[in-house]
Design a protein around this motif. Sequence first.
Motif, short mmCIF file in Angstrom:
data_model
loop_
_atom_site.label_atom_id
_atom_site.label_comp_id
_atom_site.label_asym_id
_atom_site.label_seq_id
_atom_site.Cartn_x
_atom_site.Cartn_y
_atom_site.Cartn_z
N ASP A 99 43.86 28.59 34.31
CA ASP A 99 42.40 29.20 34.98
C ASP A 99 42.61 29.66 36.47
O ASP A 99 41.82 30.54 36.92
CB ASP A 99 40.91 28.06 34.97
CG ASP A 99 41.30 27.22 35.91
OD1 ASP A 99 42.59 26.68 36.16
OD2 ASP A 99 40.22 26.77 36.34
N GLU A 102 45.20 34.53 36.72
CA GLU A 102 45.03 35.71 37.23
C GLU A 102 44.92 35.63 38.96
O GLU A 102 45.51 36.77 39.64
CB GLU A 102 43.62 36.25 36.92
CG GLU A 102 43.48 36.69 35.41
CD GLU A 102 44.86 37.60 35.07
OE1 GLU A 102 44.88 38.72 35.72
OE2 GLU A 102 45.25 37.22 33.85
N GLU A 103 44.44 34.74 39.63
CA GLU A 103 44.50 34.69 40.97
C GLU A 103 46.13 34.47 41.44
O GLU A 103 46.42 35.38 42.39
CB GLU A 103 43.69 33.41 41.48
CG GLU A 103 43.63 33.26 43.02
CD GLU A 103 42.54 31.91 43.12
OE1 GLU A 103 42.97 31.50 44.33
OE2 GLU A 103 42.27 31.46 42.47
N LYS A 105 48.64 35.88 40.01
CA LYS A 105 49.20 37.02 39.92
C LYS A 105 48.74 38.17 40.94
O LYS A 105 49.69 39.02 41.43
CB LYS A 105 48.79 37.72 38.56
CG LYS A 105 49.47 37.18 37.18
CD LYS A 105 48.99 37.93 35.89
CE LYS A 105 49.43 37.39 34.61
NZ LYS A 105 48.90 38.05 33.49
N VAL A 106 47.56 38.06 41.40
CA VAL A 106 47.38 38.74 42.57
C VAL A 106 48.07 38.54 43.79
O VAL A 106 48.37 39.05 44.67
CB VAL A 106 45.59 38.55 42.57
CG1 VAL A 106 45.21 39.22 44.06
CG2 VAL A 106 45.11 39.20 41.72
#
Length: 117
Positions: A99, A102-103, A105-106
């Motif tokens: 979860d 995505e964080e 990847k940023v």
Amino acid sequence: MSEIVKTTGADLKAFYKDERYWIDHKGGALWHDDVLLKINGEDVSEPDINSIADDAVIEILSGMIMSKDDSFRESLDEYFTKWKFAQTHTGVVCGIPRDKLEEFKVLVAEMGGKFLA
């Protein structure tokens, strides 16, 4: 070297694919001999480098890099370490909660990195 050199399968494969490091000062090919690696805790003599998983934990236990005419000889661990320090980027293998992907990847992008897998 006195300390065992540790790396990942991805970095070891990148080292072997870097043509700049497999040519001697006379333009001839270099090769390795007597390679012994510890791959994910298991000793492997003369491994097939391309079959090593990118996320494998590698320890370089022995090996020599040499030229055909023997004008160049260096231990694999020392030669790999020189290659590693010459790189402008490094790969990282890590585990994170799904979860948070995505964080993550940023964050990598904000640091100027590239998410590869």
